[in-house]
Design a protein around this motif. Structure first.
Motif, PDB file in Angstrom:
ATOM      1  N   ILE A 853      -3.574  -0.828  -2.655  1.00 22.76           N
ATOM      2  CA  ILE A 853      -3.300  -1.819  -3.705  1.00 22.76           C
ATOM      3  C   ILE A 853      -1.792  -1.884  -3.864  1.00 22.76           C
ATOM      4  N   THR A 854      -1.226  -3.095  -3.728  1.00 24.32           N
ATOM      5  CA  THR A 854       0.211  -3.279  -3.881  1.00 24.32           C
ATOM      6  C   THR A 854       0.484  -4.152  -5.096  1.00 24.32           C
ATOM      7  N   GLY A 857       5.119  -3.912  -9.893  1.00 20.28           N
ATOM      8  CA  GLY A 857       5.454  -3.290 -11.174  1.00 20.28           C
ATOM      9  C   GLY A 857       6.500  -2.203 -11.031  1.00 20.28           C
ATOM     10  N   ILE A 858       6.859  -1.629 -12.166  1.00 17.87           N
ATOM     11  CA  ILE A 858       7.867  -0.565 -12.226  1.00 17.87           C
ATOM     12  C   ILE A 858       7.150   0.759 -12.489  1.00 17.87           C
ATOM     13  N   ILE A 859       7.497   1.769 -11.690  1.00 22.50           N
ATOM     14  CA  ILE A 859       6.882   3.088 -11.822  1.00 22.50           C
ATOM     15  C   ILE A 859       7.964   4.159 -11.742  1.00 22.50           C
ATOM     16  N   ASP A 860       7.771   5.237 -12.423  1.00 22.71           N
ATOM     17  CA  ASP A 860       8.739   6.343 -12.435  1.00 22.71           C
ATOM     18  C   ASP A 860       8.690   7.068 -11.089  1.00 22.71           C
ATOM     19  N   ASP A 861       9.879   7.216 -10.490  1.00 20.54           N
ATOM     20  CA  ASP A 861       9.937   7.917  -9.205  1.00 20.54           C
ATOM     21  C   ASP A 861       9.486   9.379  -9.326  1.00 20.54           C
ATOM     22  N   ALA A 862       9.758   9.976 -10.473  1.00 27.11           N
ATOM     23  CA  ALA A 862       9.348  11.372 -10.672  1.00 27.11           C
ATOM     24  C   ALA A 862       7.836  11.520 -10.635  1.00 27.11           C
ATOM     25  N   ASP A 909       9.829  -0.177   0.627  1.00 21.64           N
ATOM     26  CA  ASP A 909      11.249  -0.504   0.752  1.00 21.64           C
ATOM     27  C   ASP A 909      11.652  -1.718  -0.060  1.00 21.64           C
ATOM     28  N   ASP A 910      10.710  -2.650  -0.209  1.00 16.51           N
ATOM     29  CA  ASP A 910      11.036  -3.872  -0.972  1.00 16.51           C
ATOM     30  C   ASP A 910      10.834  -3.695  -2.466  1.00 16.51           C
ATOM     31  N   GLY A 911      10.528  -2.483  -2.929  1.00 19.31           N
ATOM     32  CA  GLY A 911      10.391  -2.229  -4.348  1.00 19.31           C
ATOM     33  C   GLY A 911       8.982  -2.274  -4.868  1.00 19.31           C
ATOM     34  N   ARG A 912       8.045  -2.709  -4.046  1.00 25.35           N
ATOM     35  CA  ARG A 912       6.668  -2.756  -4.508  1.00 25.35           C
ATOM     36  C   ARG A 912       6.071  -1.343  -4.559  1.00 25.35           C
ATOM     37  N   VAL A 913       5.015  -1.212  -5.340  1.00 22.56           N
ATOM     38  CA  VAL A 913       4.295   0.052  -5.495  1.00 22.56           C
ATOM     39  C   VAL A 913       2.997  -0.036  -4.704  1.00 22.56           C
ATOM     40  N   LEU A 914       2.764   0.968  -3.899  1.00 19.11           N
ATOM     41  CA  LEU A 914       1.555   1.026  -3.073  1.00 19.11           C
ATOM     42  C   LEU A 914       0.665   2.152  -3.574  1.00 19.11           C
ATOM     43  N   SER A 915      -0.567   1.815  -3.934  1.00 19.17           N
ATOM     44  CA  SER A 915      -1.573   2.808  -4.325  1.00 19.17           C
ATOM     45  C   SER A 915      -2.607   2.867  -3.210  1.00 19.17           C
ATOM     46  N   ARG A 916      -2.651   3.965  -2.471  1.00 17.53           N
ATOM     47  CA  ARG A 916      -3.498   4.039  -1.276  1.00 17.53           C
ATOM     48  C   ARG A 916      -4.596   5.081  -1.466  1.00 17.53           C
ATOM     49  N   ASP A 933      -7.075  14.482   9.763  1.00 18.23           N
ATOM     50  CA  ASP A 933      -6.041  15.368  10.303  1.00 18.23           C
ATOM     51  C   ASP A 933      -4.988  14.546  11.007  1.00 18.23           C
ATOM     52  N   GLY A 934      -3.892  15.158  11.280  1.00 14.07           N
ATOM     53  CA  GLY A 934      -2.829  14.478  11.981  1.00 14.07           C
ATOM     54  C   GLY A 934      -2.041  13.599  11.049  1.00 14.07           C
ATOM     55  N   PRO A 935      -1.057  12.895  11.583  1.00 11.69           N
ATOM     56  CA  PRO A 935      -0.215  12.057  10.725  1.00 11.69           C
ATOM     57  C   PRO A 935      -0.967  10.873  10.184  1.00 11.69           C
ATOM     58  N   THR A 936      -0.890  10.699   8.874  1.00 10.58           N
ATOM     59  CA  THR A 936      -1.508   9.525   8.259  1.00 10.58           C
ATOM     60  C   THR A 936      -0.644   8.303   8.527  1.00 10.58           C
ATOM     61  N   SER A 937      -1.268   7.147   8.417  1.00  4.41           N
ATOM     62  CA  SER A 937      -0.532   5.907   8.679  1.00  4.41           C
ATOM     63  C   SER A 937       0.544   5.697   7.643  1.00  4.41           C
ATOM     64  N   LYS A 938       1.611   5.074   8.027  1.00  4.44           N
ATOM     65  CA  LYS A 938       2.720   4.855   7.119  1.00  4.44           C
ATOM     66  C   LYS A 938       2.328   3.864   6.054  1.00  4.44           C
ATOM     67  N   PRO A 939       2.966   3.877   4.916  1.00  2.39           N
ATOM     68  CA  PRO A 939       2.653   2.893   3.873  1.00  2.39           C
ATOM     69  C   PRO A 939       2.936   1.481   4.359  1.00  2.39           C
ATOM     70  N   PHE A 940       2.317   0.553   3.636  1.00  4.64           N
ATOM     71  CA  PHE A 940       2.509  -0.843   3.998  1.00  4.64           C
ATOM     72  C   PHE A 940       3.976  -1.208   3.931  1.00  4.64           C
ATOM     73  N   SER A 941       4.431  -1.976   4.900  1.00  2.00           N
ATOM     74  CA  SER A 941       5.829  -2.415   4.928  1.00  2.00           C
ATOM     75  C   SER A 941       5.971  -3.738   4.199  1.00  2.00           C
ATOM     76  N   ARG A 942       7.194  -4.202   4.158  1.00  3.72           N
ATOM     77  CA  ARG A 942       7.472  -5.468   3.484  1.00  3.72           C
ATOM     78  C   ARG A 942       6.683  -6.607   4.118  1.00  3.72           C
ATOM     79  N   ARG A 943       6.413  -6.518   5.435  1.00  2.01           N
ATOM     80  CA  ARG A 943       5.738  -7.616   6.125  1.00  2.01           C
ATOM     81  C   ARG A 943       4.290  -7.751   5.679  1.00  2.01           C
ATOM     82  N   GLN A 944       3.761  -6.727   5.031  1.00  3.38           N
ATOM     83  CA  GLN A 944       2.392  -6.815   4.561  1.00  3.38           C
ATOM     84  C   GLN A 944       2.353  -7.383   3.151  1.00  3.38           C
ATOM     85  N   GLY A 945       3.334  -8.194   2.828  1.00  2.00           N
ATOM     86  CA  GLY A 945       3.389  -8.800   1.506  1.00  2.00           C
ATOM     87  C   GLY A 945       2.566 -10.078   1.480  1.00  2.00           C
ATOM     88  N   ARG A 946       3.035 -10.969   0.749  1.00  2.45           N
ATOM     89  CA  ARG A 946       2.251 -12.168   0.544  1.00  2.45           C
ATOM     90  C   ARG A 946       2.136 -12.960   1.832  1.00  2.45           C
TER      91      ARG A 946
END
Length: 946
Positions: A853-854, A857-862, A909-916, A933-946
């Protein structure tokens, strides 16, 4: 005036008796006394045969002194031996008169039997001559008539006369003894006068020998001098018949040397300042020593007096006889006094040599004292002591023993040689009470000239022999007190130590005592510092370690390092469980092992049950354990064990036992036991602390998840009930009957709602319950959008689902729905009015699908950071996960992890929040589902926007 009457027979007898008594009082010589008595008895008594013999007490015989007879008799002046049972011996012993009717017929007549036949002696009277209770002789009165015996008056007269004779004989004997008695005072005065003008030692020795020989008159008179290093006596002065002969140690006859090893008893007597006397029927030495000594001296009798100077044996003066001889008391006293005069009359040169030796010892003592106070390294100081002291004393080695109160014995803490005996590396055996008291009470250094001949330090003799220490000087460093340490100077050969040697060692030992005392204080301080560091380490470990396995492993490794043990392990079990396991081990030697796969019965295992019944440490040996304990604990034969139950309080349940093992020669010091007890108690409290914290955290997380889930579930129930109530109100306004289809539909919805609540009430009263269900992904997303419609409309958001997958989700569907709704509601809340929310779906692998879910909104980095790293280790520190929305995200993340999935938030990177969320795809056998196991897929990039 009438005529005087003629004297009667009685008057004549009285006069004769008075005359003989007067005569006996006046005469002094022996022969006139005997003759006067014989003359009186012969005239006054009718006995033709008379004989008097004096008793020799030494040889037990009678010496004839004369008599009266008709014919000459050979026994008148001969010696008559007394045999047991004969008449003469009976009279001598019983000291009573004896009458014999016929001496010829008497079987006990002994030597008198043939004389009685020859002289026709019959009636005989044997009368003892006695003074008080001592028999001095016997008088024999005989006649040729049978059974003739004197009357009572005659017996009384005989007793009176012979009593006077006995008194005269006793006085005569005393006079003779006085004449024969040698007096030592006059020759000693002569010796002193003769020594006074002499200045050289040889002249004095010759004078002493000459005057001694003149007074005692032995066969030979000699002076032997002692060589302490070589341990033999050499012939220095000899006097035989003519004049003294002087020898030197180089020129003395080789065959005259007396080795100490051959006459040890003789040498020990001289060292003890005792007079040695060997004479006829008397000796002060044992038979073996006497035989060897007399054979070497070629003598049969001897008096030897030690010559000493300042308590040191210089030699001895001896008088020797070629025949057996009884030495008088005067001779013994004189020789002892002469030997002491020789010691007192040591010349000035000898004194100056002693003074120079004392000065050298003082310089050496001062050097050692300065080194002790200037060197900080006590081993270097003792090396210097050994370097200075051993050559001075002609010794081979120096050693220092330190008393260990924990072992009740001594340990070798310093040895001047580089190679130490194997016996010296271990604690020395305890001394006997006699040796301990000797070391404690002695005010001087203890010397042992030859260890093979001594009973001192008997328990240490095998060790000292191994170290080639045959002759010793042993000194207590705390003189007059219980020994804290011992200084031992030794030589590999038999050695005689003089007083200066003992004094030097005594002074150095007192200085060494200061070193040992300072070293002991330093060791105690080091132990206290190490114990403090142990406490500090334990407290820091409690503060910094929050994982139980790390705490246990770290503590066991520290104990193994501190105590230098090859094996340490921790046996633990869950409370109320019958079996325990070895959960942590540290093993440093292959001969020791703990079988970690073994199960240990708590109730019946010896180590566990004994430790639980013991307060504190329990010492054991491997042989104390039964076979079932040896199945999981393996160690060499005779190994020493320590076990301790990790108890915190009597009312607390114990669930762990600490076990240590070491070799059979290990001795646990008090310091190590205290440190182990301290660490074990800290470990027990730390384990209890971490166990309580972990239990409370698990309960808290479980209750938080339960509360969140029930809150969401009841919120959904409230929404559905509210919708159904609103629908019922609408139907009532429309006046629809209960039998109408719309009314029945609402009732069915309420019934279905109650059906979904039943499992919650039944299974999820205090903890969550999981049920495996399946649902299409599309239906799951549709229900998600339906629940979130209110929030989307409130924020006027543009929301779209991107799903091209026709998959079925398998798992705890109700919880998955609420997790997705939690993420969707949070995205709606933080989005700006008019914003956009996208839901993306793509496969992760064959068993998992990723739903993201992208939002803008604004979320605290901490919050994102803590969600990735987890809660802080400091439970009291502020956390984003303590309150919503972070708390809800943490609950959802924990629930997904229990189902095998994942939940994370990212900031793109574009400031959006990704809830995976990674959800499980329905599987015929969920247990065989492939893990993430193994490396999980990277979060959605900017290209997966609108």
């Amino acid at each position: 005036m009438g005529q005087p009457k003629a004297p009667t027979k009685f008057d004549k007898q009285v006069v004769a008796l008075g005359r003989i008594l007067q005569t006996l009082r006046e005469l002094e010589d022996l022969e006139p006394l005997i003759e006067a008595v014989l003359e009186y008895v012969s005239a006054e008594f009718e006995y033709p045969f008379l004989w008097i013999g004096l008793y020799d007490r030494v040889n037990h015989q009678l010496q004839g002194q004369g008599g009266r007879s008709a014919a000459p008799i050979r026994l008148m002046h001969q010696m008559i031996s007394l045999s047991p049972g004969d008449l003469m011996e009976q009279v001598v012993i019983q000291q009573r008169p004896l009458a014999v009717p016929d001496l010829r017929a008497e079987s006990r007549a002994g030597t008198w039997a043939p004389i009685a036949e020859q002289q026709n002696i019959q009636g005989t009277l044997l009368f003892p001559i006695r003074h008080r209770h001592t028999c001095l002789g016997v008088m024999l009165l005989a006649t040729e008539q049978w059974g003739m015996s004197p009357s009572a008056s005659q017996r009384a007269v005989l007793a009176l006369v012979l009593g006077a004779l006995a008194e005269a004989l006793y006085l005569h004997e005393q006079n003779q003894q006085q004449l024969k008695l040698k007096r030592a005072d006059q020759p000693l005065l002569s010796l002193l006068e003769a020594l006074e003008p002499l200045t050289h030692l040889e002249d004095r020795l010759k004078t002493v020998v000459q005057i001694t020989h003149q007074f005692i008159a032995p066969s030979r008179t000699n002076i032997y001098w002692f060589a302490p290093q070589e341990r033999f006596f050499w012939h220095r002065v000899a006097y035989h018949r003519t004049r003294p002969t002087i020898h030197t140690i180089e020129s003395h006859p080789a065959d005259s040397r007396i080795e100490v090893s051959q006459v040890k008893g003789f040498y020990q007597s001289l060292q003890a300042n005792q007079l040695v006397v060997i004479g006829e029927a008397q000796t002060s030495l044992n038979t073996t020593v006497t035989s060897l000594l007399m054979q070497q001296l070629r003598a049969r009798s001897l008096i030897a007096a030690p010559i000493r100077f300042q308590s040191e044996l210089l030699g001895f003066i001896s008088v020797e006889g070629e025949q057996a001889r009884i030495w008088t008391e005067a001779e013994r006293n004189y020789l002892q006094a002469a030997a002491r005069l020789v010691g007192l009359a040591m010349p000035t040169a000898e004194m100056e040599a002693k003074v120079e030796e004392v000065k050298a010892n003082q310089v050496l003592t001062a050097t050692v004292s300065r080194s002790i106070h200037s060197h900080e390294d006590w081993r270097k100081t003792l090396d210097l002591c050994a370097k200075e002291l051993c050559p001075r004393l002609q010794a081979d080695q120096l050693m220092v023993l330190l008393y260990n109160s924990e072992l009740a014995g001594f340990e070798l803490c310093y040895y001047s040689r580089t190679q130490v005996s194997r016996f010296a590396r271990t604690p020395w055996p305890p001394l006997s009470d006699v040796d301990w008291q000797m070391l404690e009470r002695s005010q001087d250094a203890i010397c042992i000239e030859d260890l093979e001949d001594e009973l001192k330090l008997l328990a240490w003799q095998p060790i000292l022999a191994e170290m080639k220490a045959r002759s010793l000087i042993v000194c207590n460093v705390s003189m007059g007190h219980a020994p804290e340490g011992l200084l031992i100077v030794s030589s590999r050969h038999a050695h005689s130590w003089n007083q200066l040697d003992r004094s030097l060692v005594q002074v150095v030992s007192q200085q060494v005592g200061l070193i040992l005392h300072q070293w002991q204080l330093q060791r105690q301080v080091s132990q206290q510092i190490q114990l403090y560091q142990t406490m500090q380490w334990g407290l820091q470990t409690i503060q910094r370690t929050f994982q139980l396995d790390q705490l246990e492993q770290g503590t066991l490794e520290y104990i193994a390092k501190l105590l230098r043990v090859p094996l340490i392990g921790l046996i633990s079990w869950v409370a109320d469980q019958p079996e325990a396991r070895i959960t942590c081990t540290v093993i440093k030697e292959k001969s020791f092992d703990l079988v970690t796969t073994a199960t240990i019965p708590v109730a019946s295992d010896a180590i566990v049950s004994w430790a639980l019944q013991t307060e504190g440490l329990l010492p054991l040996t491997l042989e104390d354990l039964p076979d079932n304990s040896r199945q999981w604990l393996r160690a060499p034969t005779g190994s020493k064990l320590l076990a301790m139950a990790l108890k915190t309080a009597p009312e607390h349940t114990c669930n762990a036992v600490l076990i240590l093992a070491d070799q059979s020669d290990r001795r646990w010091s008090e310091y190590h036991l205290n440190a182990l007890t301290l660490l074990a108690n800290q470990l027990a409290w730390s384990r209890r602390h971490l166990g309580l914290v972990e239990m409370l955290l698990i309960q808290r997380e479980s209750l938080e998840a339960l509360n969140w889930y029930k809150q969401k579930r009841f919120g959904e129930v409230h929404r559905l009930i509210e919708h159904s109530v609103r629908r019922l109100n609408e139907l009532s306004v429309q006046k629809s009957t209960p039998s109408s289809p719309q009314y029945q539909q609402v009732l069915r919805q309420l019934g279905s709602l109650l059906t979904t609540l039943a499992p919650i009430l039944k299974h999820e009263d205090w903890q969550l319950h999981s049920e495996y269900e399946t649902t299409p992904l599309a239906s799951l997303l549709n229900r998600l959008m339906e629940r979130a419609r209110t929030a989307i409309e409130r924020q006027q958001l543009w929301a779209k689902v991107h799903n091209d997958n026709n998959l079925t989700i398998g798992g705890d569907i109700p919880k998955i729905e609420f997790i997705l709704y939690e993420l969707m509601a949070a995205a709606c809340d933080r989005s700006a009015v008019g914003g956009r929310i996208d839901i993306w779906c793509r496969p992760h692998n064959r068993d998992w699908i990723e739903v993201a879910i992208t939002d803008s909104g604004i979320i605290d980095d901490a919050l994102i950071e803590e969600l990735h790293s987890g809660r802080p280790e400091d439970l009291l520190a502020p956390s984003q996960l303590e309150d919503p929305p972070g708390l809800h995200f943490a609950i959802c993340q924990a629930l997904m992890q229990k189902m095998g999935g994942e939940l994370n938030l990212f900031k793109l990177d574009d400031g959006r929040v990704l809830s995976r969320v990674i959800l499980p795809i329905a599987h015929k056998n969920p247990a065989r589902r492939v893990q993430i196991d193994g490396p999980t897929s990277k979060p959605f990039s900017r290209r997966q926007g609108r």
